[in-house]
Design a protein around this motif. Structure first.
Motif, PDB file in Angstrom:
ATOM      1  N   PHE A 173      65.829  -6.453  73.793  1.00  0.00           N
ATOM      2  CA  PHE A 173      65.300  -5.311  74.402  1.00  0.00           C
ATOM      3  C   PHE A 173      64.143  -5.841  74.338  1.00  0.00           C
ATOM      4  O   PHE A 173      63.758  -7.128  73.968  1.00  0.00           O
ATOM      5  CB  PHE A 173      65.535  -3.571  73.385  1.00  0.00           C
ATOM      6  N   LEU A 174      62.895  -5.129  74.929  1.00  0.00           N
ATOM      7  CA  LEU A 174      60.614  -6.063  74.434  1.00  0.00           C
ATOM      8  C   LEU A 174      61.038  -4.592  73.657  1.00  0.00           C
ATOM      9  O   LEU A 174      60.619  -3.125  74.370  1.00  0.00           O
ATOM     10  CB  LEU A 174      60.558  -6.051  75.662  1.00  0.00           C
ATOM     11  N   GLY A 175      59.675  -4.862  73.109  1.00  0.00           N
ATOM     12  CA  GLY A 175      59.584  -3.541  72.607  1.00  0.00           C
ATOM     13  C   GLY A 175      58.008  -3.229  71.462  1.00  0.00           C
ATOM     14  O   GLY A 175      57.344  -5.317  71.410  1.00  0.00           O
ATOM     15  N   ASP A 176      57.317  -2.192  71.159  1.00  0.00           N
ATOM     16  CA  ASP A 176      55.608  -3.041  71.042  1.00  0.00           C
ATOM     17  C   ASP A 176      55.667  -1.294  70.425  1.00  0.00           C
ATOM     18  O   ASP A 176      56.061  -0.908  71.098  1.00  0.00           O
ATOM     19  CB  ASP A 176      55.305  -2.840  71.988  1.00  0.00           C
ATOM     20  N   SER A 177      54.763  -1.019  69.895  1.00  0.00           N
ATOM     21  CA  SER A 177      53.960   0.037  68.855  1.00  0.00           C
ATOM     22  C   SER A 177      53.162   0.950  69.594  1.00  0.00           C
ATOM     23  O   SER A 177      53.001   1.955  69.819  1.00  0.00           O
ATOM     24  CB  SER A 177      53.555  -0.198  67.469  1.00  0.00           C
ATOM     25  N   LEU A 192      57.762   1.314  69.691  1.00  0.00           N
ATOM     26  CA  LEU A 192      58.430   0.875  67.837  1.00  0.00           C
ATOM     27  C   LEU A 192      57.917   2.371  67.130  1.00  0.00           C
ATOM     28  O   LEU A 192      57.716   2.551  65.806  1.00  0.00           O
ATOM     29  CB  LEU A 192      57.384  -0.018  67.792  1.00  0.00           C
ATOM     30  N   ARG A 193      57.293   2.922  67.720  1.00  0.00           N
ATOM     31  CA  ARG A 193      56.160   4.367  67.117  1.00  0.00           C
ATOM     32  C   ARG A 193      56.483   5.267  67.521  1.00  0.00           C
ATOM     33  O   ARG A 193      56.680   5.577  68.416  1.00  0.00           O
ATOM     34  CB  ARG A 193      54.655   3.769  66.789  1.00  0.00           C
ATOM     35  N   SER A 194      56.446   6.741  66.520  1.00  0.00           N
ATOM     36  CA  SER A 194      56.682   7.478  67.480  1.00  0.00           C
ATOM     37  C   SER A 194      56.186   8.119  68.236  1.00  0.00           C
ATOM     38  O   SER A 194      54.918   7.704  67.921  1.00  0.00           O
ATOM     39  CB  SER A 194      56.770   8.579  65.781  1.00  0.00           C
ATOM     40  N   PRO A 195      56.187   8.450  68.833  1.00  0.00           N
ATOM     41  CA  PRO A 195      54.970   8.726  70.988  1.00  0.00           C
ATOM     42  C   PRO A 195      54.054   9.799  69.491  1.00  0.00           C
ATOM     43  O   PRO A 195      54.378  11.366  69.346  1.00  0.00           O
ATOM     44  CB  PRO A 195      55.861   9.510  71.905  1.00  0.00           C
ATOM     45  N   LYS A 196      52.700  10.073  70.546  1.00  0.00           N
ATOM     46  CA  LYS A 196      51.890  10.962  70.105  1.00  0.00           C
ATOM     47  C   LYS A 196      52.020  11.806  71.448  1.00  0.00           C
ATOM     48  O   LYS A 196      52.284  11.358  72.499  1.00  0.00           O
ATOM     49  CB  LYS A 196      50.302  10.171  70.448  1.00  0.00           C
ATOM     50  N   LEU A 197      52.335  13.319  71.021  1.00  0.00           N
ATOM     51  CA  LEU A 197      52.152  14.072  72.188  1.00  0.00           C
ATOM     52  C   LEU A 197      51.083  13.791  73.179  1.00  0.00           C
ATOM     53  O   LEU A 197      51.557  13.605  73.823  1.00  0.00           O
ATOM     54  CB  LEU A 197      51.839  15.160  71.418  1.00  0.00           C
TER      55      LEU A 197
END
Length: 358
Positions: free
Chosen positions: A54-58, A76-81
């Motif tokens: 996988f490729l990940g980023d915040s 990698l970080r909970s999405p902003k609305l």
């Protein structure tokens, strides 16, 4: 001329290949992370060529830049609305804790006629993101809601270590996460293939073969840049440690006292005044780089006779007295960038040019 930060792409590929080979030996998949280099494409391609899963980023902005690369991507970080549309457009997975956000992901996924996978974060003790692991009813309630949503699949659970509370992964706390995953599987009769056990702080356990069976996924970033495992700070065998280097230009050379003259303030612009040692008259160079550009604590001059004396917002002060090199105005001084804090701030700075050495 702007300072330049250089990425050793072959070193990135070597470290990533070593990681992937070892992780796959234990049935653990790997997410290569591009947040430290702000989504640099050459860095991402090197990791893909080395076999990451996988490729990940915040930051969704970085993953948007890499959307043309054919590999599953994880936010990698909970999405902003406010970024849900882009999360569904540019990723296949995201780490989540909040049901309101997950419901928003579901609505957009249905609208776009795609499926998006959720990794539900569980806090095992580092006290960053995630539902507290002892609050099983809260976990069950969120899981029950997730599996009822259209356009959304619960792919797994995950946790974080070391990044906030400094808590290291152990066999004991890993087993807490595995236990949560097993209880979810049993209660809801779902497969839950991903149990994501953290980051670079897991590498010592990985190399010692101590990660318990049941951890199936790691998200590794920092050690790829430094070749050092978090915790005891040891170099990882056969990993490259000089991945990121930097060059910056000398703008002043003067011979002057090494001990400041006059009445000391209590603080300077960046906090308490450092303790100065009187070494007599010294030849000092100022480089056009400062704390506004990056965290300077990880700068190690390639010329080992140079001492970094400190920095203000725009000036890096070096002691060049003992060097055999005849430095002059305009000379580019080279540094190895040895700490993650220095690397990520340099990569994010608009005042520093980024160069991928392939």
């Amino acid at each position: 001329m702007k300072p330049k930060v250089y990425i050793n792409i072959e070193g990135v590929k070597k470290n990533t290949l070593n990681l992937v080979t070892k992780a796959h030996q234990y049935g653990i998949s790997v997410a290569g992370i591009t947040k430290g280099c702000c989504g640099n494409e050459a860095f991402a391609k090197a990791q893909i060529e080395a076999g990451i899963d996988f490729l990940g980023d915040s930051r969704i902005e970085n993953l948007e830049k890499l959307q043309h690369l054919t590999i599953d991507k994880i936010l990698l970080r909970s999405p902003k609305l406010s970024e849900i549309e882009n999360v569904i457009s540019y990723t296949q997975y995201s780490l989540n804790t909040n049901l309101k956000v997950i419901q928003a992901l579901s609505r957009v996924a249905v609208k776009k006629n795609v499926n998006h996978s959720i990794i539900l974060m569980v806090d095992i003790g580092d006290l960053r993101e995630g539902i507290w692991h002892e609050n099983l009813n809260d976990i069950y309630n969120v899981v029950e809601s997730i599996i009822s949503l259209n356009g959304i699949t619960l792919a797994g659970v995950g946790t974080n270590f070391t990044c906030f509370g400094g808590i290291m992964p152990t066999e004991e706390n890993y087993k807490l996460l595995i236990k949560v995953a097993d209880k979810i599987r049993k209660r809801f009769n779902i497969s839950l293939p991903i149990v994501s056990g953290g980051n670079s702080s897991s590498l010592q356990m990985l190399y010692e073969g101590k990660i318990p069976k049941g951890i199936t996924h790691l998200r590794v970033n920092q050690s790829i840049y430094t070749g050092i495992e978090i915790g005891e700070g040891n170099q990882i065998s056969n990993w490259e440690t000089e991945i990121v280097s930097l060059q910056a230009e000398i703008i002043e050379i003067q011979v002057k006292p090494s001990y400041p003259q006059g009445t000391f303030a209590i603080m300077n612009a960046f906090g308490p005044i450092k303790n100065f040692k009187d070494k007599g008259m010294r030849k000092r160079a100022i480089v056009a780089l400062g704390r506004q550009d990056m965290n300077i604590e990880g700068l190690k001059p390639v010329d080992s006779t140079i001492t970094v004396e400190g920095a203000s917002s725009d000036h890096l002060i070096l002691d060049i007295t003992d060097s055999n090199i005849n430095y002059s105005i305009g000379h580019m001084v080279e540094f190895n960038v040895t700490t993650y804090a220095s690397i990520i701030t340099a990569m994010a700075s608009p005042f520093i040019e980024k160069v991928a050495n392939i």
